[in-house]
Design an enzyme around this catalytic site. Structure first.
Site, PDB file in Angstrom:
ATOM      1  N   ASP A   1      47.377  38.513  55.331  1.00 28.92           N
ATOM      2  CA  ASP A   1      46.295  38.038  54.464  1.00 28.92           C
ATOM      3  C   ASP A   1      46.430  36.568  54.108  1.00 28.92           C
ATOM      4  O   ASP A   1      45.497  35.957  53.596  1.00 28.92           O
ATOM      5  CB  ASP A   1      46.327  38.818  53.137  1.00 28.92           C
ATOM      6  CG  ASP A   1      45.560  40.115  53.218  1.00 28.92           C
ATOM      7  OD1 ASP A   1      44.543  40.154  53.906  1.00 28.92           O
ATOM      8  OD2 ASP A   1      45.997  41.078  52.563  1.00 28.92           O
TER       9      ASP A   1
HETATM   10  C1  BGC Z   1      49.444  38.472  48.805  1.00 32.57           C
HETATM   11  C2  BGC Z   1      49.154  39.432  49.916  1.00 32.57           C
HETATM   12  C3  BGC Z   1      47.945  40.218  49.569  1.00 32.57           C
HETATM   13  C4  BGC Z   1      46.777  39.310  49.215  1.00 32.57           C
HETATM   14  C5  BGC Z   1      45.613  40.157  48.780  1.00 32.57           C
HETATM   15  C6  BGC Z   1      48.236  37.622  48.527  1.00 32.57           C
HETATM   16  O1  BGC Z   1      48.502  36.784  47.470  1.00 32.57           O
HETATM   17  O2  BGC Z   1      50.548  37.684  49.121  1.00 32.57           O
HETATM   18  O3  BGC Z   1      50.258  40.276  50.149  1.00 32.57           O
HETATM   19  O4  BGC Z   1      47.588  41.031  50.646  1.00 32.57           O
HETATM   20  O5  BGC Z   1      47.136  38.424  48.215  1.00 32.57           O
HETATM   21  O6  BGC Z   1      44.573  39.450  48.255  1.00 32.57           O
HETATM   22  C1  NOJ Z   2      49.286  43.372  51.463  1.00 29.64           C
HETATM   23  C2  NOJ Z   2      47.945  43.871  51.853  1.00 29.64           C
HETATM   24  O1  NOJ Z   2      47.622  45.027  51.123  1.00 29.64           O
HETATM   25  C3  NOJ Z   2      47.902  44.173  53.339  1.00 29.64           C
HETATM   26  O2  NOJ Z   2      46.614  44.587  53.706  1.00 29.64           O
HETATM   27  C4  NOJ Z   2      48.348  42.982  54.120  1.00 29.64           C
HETATM   28  O3  NOJ Z   2      48.323  43.312  55.492  1.00 29.64           O
HETATM   29  C5  NOJ Z   2      49.711  42.517  53.689  1.00 29.64           C
HETATM   30  N1  NOJ Z   2      49.714  42.268  52.263  1.00 29.64           N
HETATM   31  C6  NOJ Z   2      50.169  41.244  54.409  1.00 29.64           C
HETATM   32  O4  NOJ Z   2      49.501  40.138  53.958  1.00 29.64           O
END
Ligand code: BGC
Ligand code: NOJ
Length: 811
Positions: free
Chosen positions: A486
């Site tokens: 993400d």
């Molecule tokens: C986090 C991710 C997460 C994303 C969701 C980020 O700040 O590091 O793990 O999936 O936010 O919006």
């Molecule tokens: C958490 C999110 O829930 C997931 O969808 C994503 O793939 C991982 N973070 C990695 O960014």
């Protein structure tokens, strides 16, 4: 580091036993299995909600609180002026004995002080929209005792975000009713809500409170509410401000005597036409029936038995015995349990997810299916159809949807170009488990629009083509806002603090490409082709395989860096995850997914990629996301470069991705390596370093601080992570090596030498397979017998429901 113990696994009871309140972080558990849930820490903290942690929250939880874990379900004893809590918090008085047991959907916490033992059992009984708290009081002294017991729950005004922000309205809104010891929280019931909360007890009471300030006092803390300290409830009726529920009960116990008091904290919905008993008086019929169901301690025992049977039956689906209790407890109990919790919660409510946003993730929920299809196939089926209904007509997908409305979440929108492919992965897992091809014919709307529906298979087709239709200059898939990672935001170019990297796009997005999505496309595309073939659509299957083969070629041509797979091309067409880069030279995701998909396994690419992972990404605490971690903010890479080096997406051990490498390793016969990777992150193996690891030793955390971080080895974001499902897949389906395919059960163990004798039992499609594996780590193909007869190959045809099949495997 000197090993410090905070508890132990009680494997027979399927419990983790915590022996001190002073764990390195609150260690939590979940109550509830279907619609009504609670988060509960080992000292009773947490909150409870009906279906949706944002929109239907019963009790209040404060974020960023000091101490972190305060409030929740509070019980106090005032024993002649000595105030303590059986769960240690909130009173925090020292206890002579403390023990918390986190079990499967229940928690029991016991405290003892000065000859009074108090054990509180917390559970959400099956089929119930309520928490039941059984307070068991025992006089362990040899004289009569008399003391006051107080309960306390603080109500949330339903919408948790509004409750935490909209004070000008909310402080004038609160309403309650009290009826003979039963407390009703009825805020907004007069207007548009048809639900209320009820907090009752199966005992006469000696006092109550419903107004927080009257009970606690304006300047007291939860540890010492005025009413408790003075031993005297105020019988307050809340009007505005903060409604609570508290009961006071005088307890008299002769030496050795024991008494149970049962509290019920529940949720009740009435028909719009049947809301009132009389003008202004809430209809309590359903609440009374609810309280009646738990009128006795015996009722609670029965509910506990029901819950235990439910879990024994579920977890009986897969069982293992290896001789290593750490392996067995992960596979028999804790990993499937965590998979069930992630399935229910998605990424919404934990001690790291506030429950205020992030309803159900599209890719998250689709991946969660991999961990539960064998346990609750009917619910998996329903979830697949719900998720698919939020897909958009062009095959893209809403990134999230709210569980209460099941509608796509507009504030986050779509544009994460890996999302659609996970629907194929989840659906294939379900079909392989159950053989139920009818799901593919179900009519499912696009974007929840009943006027625009297609079969589920049509949805999968659009997922597949969405990738094909959105490729960049090298023929690789365009990344969009991000892919699995993400935080790899190649089109955001955000420069203002506070902007969301996930929802902003400033570029047209026609250049930045993802090698990860390419690998996932090949992996999911093969499954899509298998499903098409199972439907008899050989033409579709054949053309899909042509596309995946072509994509695999493209990856080897444009996605290979020399010793490993590239991660991406950015908006300028520059390489990401290349030896040419200064930071972020190699990323784990494409190595795992491409090798899993079989890209480069015929040549030496795959082995070289895994050698590079071993050399460059392996650490004492698992495989790092990338190396070197970014030390500077890169506007063209996005959020990944915002975290300090070693944390989260910037080079931590992101546990979700490690199992991809484990699976990849098994594909290449690298058995010792696969298992070694698993042991580094499996919680039962990390239990002995709990002091460093900090989060619960019975469930995976999303992230463990990487080598570049000062706190290397410290975990965060436990519980809700795709880590649960993917580790399940890696250890059971690829290391132990028993997996469902459309045509049968595949048995291909890839075991390390130390697991030389494994008994693995698996129920599937109504039959039971008892698989005895003798592992001599020869590396040669497995030799199988079925019911004593030699079997050629490693695919076992599915047996008839009711059959017991005995299989031996030698490797
Ligand atoms: C986090 C991710 C997460 C994303 C969701 C980020 O700040 O590091 O793990 O999936 O936010 O919006
Ligand atoms: C958490 C999110 O829930 C997931 O969808 C994503 O793939 C991982 N973070 C990695 O960014």
């Amino acid at each position: 580091m000197h090993a410090m113990s905070y508890g132990y696994f009680d494997d027979d009871a399927r419990e983790y036993v915590i022996t001190t309140p002073h764990t390195p972080y609150p260690w939590i558990n979940y109550l509830g299995t279907e619609e009504f849930f609670g988060l509960i820490s080992h000292t009773g903290g947490g909150y409870t909600f009906y279906r949706d942690a944002l929109m239907r929250r019963l009790t209040r939880f404060r974020y960023n609180n000091v101490p972190t874990d305060s409030g929740g379900r509070c019980y106090y004893i005032n024993d002649g002026g000595d105030v303590w809590s059986p769960t240690w918090a909130p009173a925090q008085t020292d206890l002579d004995h403390f023990e918390a047991r986190h079990g499967l959907s229940y928690t029991s916490i016991a405290g003892e002080r000065n000859g009074v033992r108090c054990e509180v059992l917390f559970l959400v009984p099956l089929g119930t929209t309520a928490e039941v708290h059984r307070v068991r009081l025992t006089n362990t002294a040899d004289e009569d005792r008399s003391f006051q017991l107080f309960s306390l729950a603080e109500f949330c005004l339903w919408n948790a975000a509004d409750d935490a922000t909209n004070f000008q309205r909310n402080l004038s809104l609160g309403e309650v009713e009290v009826d003979a010891g039963t407390i009703y929280h009825t805020t907004e019931y007069r207007e548009r809500r048809n639900h209320y909360a009820v907090y009752g007890v199966n005992s006469e009471i000696d006092g109550f409170d419903t107004d927080r300030e009257s009970f606690v006092g304006l300047r007291n803390e939860w540890s010492a509410p005025q009413a408790v300290v003075e031993g005297r409830s105020r019988n307050s009726i809340a009007s505005g401000w903060a409604p609570i529920g508290s009961h006071q009960i005088r307890i008299d116990l002769t030496a050795g005597e024991q008494r149970d008091v049962v509290f019920v904290l529940g949720y009740v919905e009435n028909d719009v036409d049947d809301k009132w008993e009389s003008p202004g008086v809430v209809n309590k019929t359903k609440a009374r029936a609810l309280l009646d169901r738990f009128a006795t301690s015996q009722d609670v025992d029965d509910a506990m038995r029901g819950l235990r049977d439910y879990w024994s039956d579920l977890l009986g689906t897969v069982s293992i015995s290896t001789g290593d209790p750490r392996v067995d407890r992960m596979i028999n109990t804790w990993n499937p349990y965590q998979c069930m919790v992630t399935f229910n919660m998605s990424r919404s409510a934990s001690y790291f997810e506030s429950g205020l946003g992030r309803g159900m993730g599209f890719r998250d929920s689709a991946q969660d299916l991999l961990g539960i299809v064998h346990l609750i196939p009917e619910r998996a089926r329903e979830r697949i159809l719900d998720v698919a209904a939020t897909q958009l007509p062009d095959g893209s997908a809403y990134h999230q949807y709210q569980p209460l409305t099941k509608r796509g979440n507009d504030s986050v929108g779509s544009g994460f170009n890996d999302d659609p492919l996970w629907l194929i992965e989840g659906t294939a897992a379900y079909v392989m488990e159950t053989g139920d091809l009818t799901i593919l014919d179900e009519a499912v709307p696009f974007d929840n629009n009943e006027q625009d529906t297609g079969s589920l298979f049509e949805h999968l087709t659009r997922s597949f083509h969405h990738v094909l239709n959105n490729r960049g200059p090298h023929g690789l898939p365009l990344i969009g806002r991000a892919d699995w990672n993400d935080c790899l935001n190649l089109n955001a170019f955000s420069t203002e603090p506070g902007e969301s990297f996930q929802t902003m796009e400033t570029q047209d997005g026609r250049t930045a490409e993802s090698v990860f999505i390419a690998g996932l496309f090949v992996h999911a595309g093969e499954l899509y082709a298998d499903l098409a073939a199972a439907l008899g659509l050989d033409g579709v299957a054949g053309s899909a395989r042509d596309h995946t083969a072509a994509m695999a070629e493209t990856v080897l041509e444009h996605g290979w860096d020399g010793d490993w797979f590239l991660r991406a091309y950015d908006h300028f067409g520059d390489k990401v995850g290349s030896s040419e880069c200064i930071e972020g030279q190699i990323f784990i995701e494409p190595q795992g997914i491409c090798v899993m998909a079989g890209i480069g396994t015929e040549t030496d690419h795959a082995n070289r990629a895994l050698d590079s992972v071993k050399q460059r990404l392996d650490s004492d605490h698992g495989i790092l996301l990338h190396q070197p971690a970014f030390t500077e903010f890169h506007v063209e890479l996005g959020e990944i470069t915002t975290y300090p080096p070693g944390y989260k997406e910037n080079g931590s051990v992101f546990c979700h991705t490690n199992p991809w490498v484990m699976i990849a390793a098994t594909r290449l016969g690298r058995a010792e390596e696969a298992y070694a990777y698993w042991k580094k992150i499996a919680p039962a193996f990390r239990e002995e370093i709990s002091e460093l690891h900090r989060t619960e030793p019975y469930v995976y955390a999303q992230t463990i601080a990487g080598r570049d971080a000062p706190r290397h080895g410290e975990a965060k974001n436990s519980w809700l992570s795709g880590t649960a499902a993917w580790n399940w897949v890696a250890i059971t389906q690829h290391i132990i090596g028993v997996r469902t395919e459309i045509g049968g059960l595949r048995i291909e163990p890839c075991l390390p030498a130390e697991l030389d004798d494994v008994q693995f039992n698996r129920r599937c499609r109504g039959a039971e397979y008892r698989i005895a594996i003798t592992n001599r780590a020869t590396g040669s193909p497995a030799q199988l017998t079925i019911n004593g007869i030699h079997h050629e190959g490693t695919l076992i045809p599915y047996a008839a429901a009711g059959d017991v099949v005995k299989i031996t495997v030698e490797t």
